[in-house]
Write a protein that holds these residues in place. Structure first.
Motif, PDB file in Angstrom:
ATOM      1  N   PHE A 167       1.461  -2.389 -11.088  1.00 12.16           N
ATOM      2  CA  PHE A 167       1.056  -3.111  -9.780  1.00 12.16           C
ATOM      3  C   PHE A 167       2.078  -4.282  -9.726  1.00 12.16           C
ATOM      4  N   LYS A 168       2.103  -5.192 -10.915  1.00 14.81           N
ATOM      5  CA  LYS A 168       3.014  -6.485 -10.751  1.00 14.81           C
ATOM      6  C   LYS A 168       4.546  -5.772 -10.186  1.00 14.81           C
ATOM      7  N   ALA A 169       4.931  -4.961 -11.019  1.00 12.68           N
ATOM      8  CA  ALA A 169       6.385  -4.555 -10.486  1.00 12.68           C
ATOM      9  C   ALA A 169       6.669  -4.159  -9.215  1.00 12.68           C
ATOM     10  N   ILE A 170       5.542  -3.217  -8.808  1.00 17.62           N
ATOM     11  CA  ILE A 170       5.412  -2.711  -7.392  1.00 17.62           C
ATOM     12  C   ILE A 170       5.195  -3.858  -6.389  1.00 17.62           C
ATOM     13  N   PHE A 171       4.549  -4.824  -6.604  1.00 20.43           N
ATOM     14  CA  PHE A 171       4.100  -6.146  -5.778  1.00 20.43           C
ATOM     15  C   PHE A 171       5.500  -6.774  -5.376  1.00 20.43           C
ATOM     16  N   MET A 172       6.115  -7.076  -6.468  1.00 25.22           N
ATOM     17  CA  MET A 172       7.294  -7.891  -6.460  1.00 25.22           C
ATOM     18  C   MET A 172       8.454  -7.042  -5.743  1.00 25.22           C
ATOM     19  N   TRP A 173       8.521  -5.689  -5.824  1.00 23.73           N
ATOM     20  CA  TRP A 173       9.394  -4.956  -5.310  1.00 23.73           C
ATOM     21  C   TRP A 173       9.091  -5.067  -3.844  1.00 23.73           C
ATOM     22  N   SER A 174       7.829  -4.733  -3.358  1.00 30.74           N
ATOM     23  CA  SER A 174       7.277  -4.784  -1.878  1.00 30.74           C
ATOM     24  C   SER A 174       7.471  -6.315  -1.422  1.00 30.74           C
ATOM     25  N   LEU A 175       7.283  -7.210  -2.223  1.00 33.23           N
ATOM     26  CA  LEU A 175       7.739  -8.774  -1.663  1.00 33.23           C
ATOM     27  C   LEU A 175       9.188  -8.992  -1.254  1.00 33.23           C
ATOM     28  N   LEU A 176      10.146  -8.477  -2.171  1.00 34.91           N
ATOM     29  CA  LEU A 176      11.614  -8.511  -1.579  1.00 34.91           C
ATOM     30  C   LEU A 176      11.642  -7.547  -0.600  1.00 34.91           C
ATOM     31  N   ALA A 177      11.269  -6.222  -0.540  1.00 37.27           N
ATOM     32  CA  ALA A 177      11.563  -5.370   0.506  1.00 37.27           C
ATOM     33  C   ALA A 177      10.813  -5.628   2.043  1.00 37.27           C
ATOM     34  N   VAL A 215       0.991  -1.154  -0.161  1.00 33.97           N
ATOM     35  CA  VAL A 215      -0.031   0.059   0.011  1.00 33.97           C
ATOM     36  C   VAL A 215       0.972   1.424   0.001  1.00 33.97           C
ATOM     37  N   SER A 216       1.807   1.272   0.883  1.00 31.97           N
ATOM     38  CA  SER A 216       2.704   2.254   1.041  1.00 31.97           C
ATOM     39  C   SER A 216       3.476   2.569  -0.335  1.00 31.97           C
ATOM     40  N   ASN A 217       3.990   1.460  -0.955  1.00 29.49           N
ATOM     41  CA  ASN A 217       4.669   1.771  -2.162  1.00 29.49           C
ATOM     42  C   ASN A 217       3.855   2.099  -3.509  1.00 29.49           C
ATOM     43  N   LEU A 218       2.571   1.574  -3.471  1.00 25.01           N
ATOM     44  CA  LEU A 218       1.637   2.095  -4.473  1.00 25.01           C
ATOM     45  C   LEU A 218       1.599   3.586  -4.275  1.00 25.01           C
ATOM     46  N   CYS A 219       0.999   3.969  -3.216  1.00 23.71           N
ATOM     47  CA  CYS A 219       0.952   5.692  -2.753  1.00 23.71           C
ATOM     48  C   CYS A 219       2.180   6.142  -3.371  1.00 23.71           C
ATOM     49  N   MET A 220       3.283   5.903  -2.942  1.00 26.45           N
ATOM     50  CA  MET A 220       4.589   6.497  -3.324  1.00 26.45           C
ATOM     51  C   MET A 220       4.791   6.429  -4.768  1.00 26.45           C
ATOM     52  N   ALA A 221       4.520   5.419  -5.548  1.00 22.09           N
ATOM     53  CA  ALA A 221       4.759   5.383  -6.973  1.00 22.09           C
ATOM     54  C   ALA A 221       3.665   6.361  -7.743  1.00 22.09           C
ATOM     55  N   ALA A 222       2.454   6.576  -7.042  1.00 20.10           N
ATOM     56  CA  ALA A 222       1.519   7.469  -7.585  1.00 20.10           C
ATOM     57  C   ALA A 222       2.288   8.740  -7.522  1.00 20.10           C
TER      58      ALA A 222
END
Length: 288
Positions: free
Chosen positions: A116-126, A82-89
């Motif tokens: 979303f896919k790229a942000i989800f994968m990054w969030s998973l790693l982070a 959620v944080s990364n999606l908001c940050m990406a926007a």
């Protein structure tokens, strides 16, 4: 003094963009609202879990302990996502603003979800790195804790430009490539210190320091005045100064995000009309 002056100039130019595109101020509010809503849901879910499963103090071992770790990781991942999606926007529209285009909230949100896919994968790693560091820190001694905290700082620096990289590179989906892009952007302009970021934080720190001094001075005046009216006026002034400090800190955080996006564009060899080359190059001391 020169560094502080440059940081102040950077803040003023970022503020100029904020004043021209006031919608940029809304994105952190959207992020805060989303996080509050998420935390509320997590707390409600935790309470429901306790009601359904019984004693929260019960020793968690075996399958119960593993389940606890899995639940913690999932919650950590969702929060990070959620944080990364908001940050990406937010960064999507900062880049538009830096390039002279008008800021649109719906476009930023739409662009973020299109990645979303790229942000989800990054969030998973982070999230995986974050959880591992926390678990190791709990089991480490004093020296180990220091080493792990240093590792956390290195990770934070290396991943600084990951979200801007995902936003700017539409073909970038692999989280390890995103980390490589981020670390590469830093390495290309790496040096002894992130003067721009430190300087902008110094501006905020100075504001906090002045606020504390004024509060101490007000308390001393109130102590010797022994007047109810004086205390009322001081309380009003303290409340007003606190609100001003919060608003100023908010502007500083938005300005820092703008400067971060500008640095990424600079590191990628792109022009950033808002800042001079000296202001961007001065953020890092050239590696020798």
């Amino acid at each position: 003094m020169g560094k502080l002056q440059r940081s102040w100039d950077i803040f003023l130019k970022s503020l100029k963009l904020i004043m021209a595109e006031k919608k940029l101020l809304i994105f952190p509010l959207i992020s805060a609202f989303a996080m509050i809503l998420l935390i509320t849901l997590i707390v409600a879910g935790t309470f429901l879990w306790i009601v359904l499963t019984g004693d929260p103090e019960a020793e968690s071992g075996g399958e119960s302990g593993i389940l606890g770790i899995v639940v913690f990781f999932v919650l950590y991942l969702v929060t990070m996502l959620v944080s990364n999606l908001c940050m990406a926007a937010f960064f999507c529209e900062i880049f538009h603003g830096l390039n002279g285009e008008s800021v649109q909230i719906t476009r930023g949100i739409r662009d973020a979800f299109s990645r979303f896919k790229a942000i989800f994968m990054w969030s998973l790693l982070a999230s995986t790195v974050g959880v591992l560091l926390q678990m190791l820190e709990r089991r480490a001694g004093v020296i180990g804790t220091i080493v792990i905290k240093l590792a956390g700082v290195v990770w934070a620096v290396a991943s600084c430009f990951a979200i801007p990289a995902i936003v700017r590179n539409r073909e970038l989906n692999n989280p390890f490539q995103a980390l490589k892009y981020s670390a590469g952007a830093i390495k290309r302009t790496w040096g002894e210190s992130l003067i721009g970021f430190v300087g902008i934080n110094m501006i905020s720190g100075i504001a906090v320091f002045l606020f504390i001094l004024l509060m101490i001075a007000g308390g001393v005046i109130g102590f010797f005045a022994e007047s109810a009216i004086c205390w009322i006026l001081l309380a009003f002034m303290a409340g007003s100064l606190l609100i001003a400090l919060i608003l100023f800190s908010y502007l500083v955080n938005v300005a820092q995000a703008i400067y971060r996006a500008a640095l990424y564009q600079y590191a990628e060899g792109e022009m950033v009309p808002l800042f001079t080359q000296e202001e961007l190059a001065g953020a890092f001391r050239a590696k020798k």
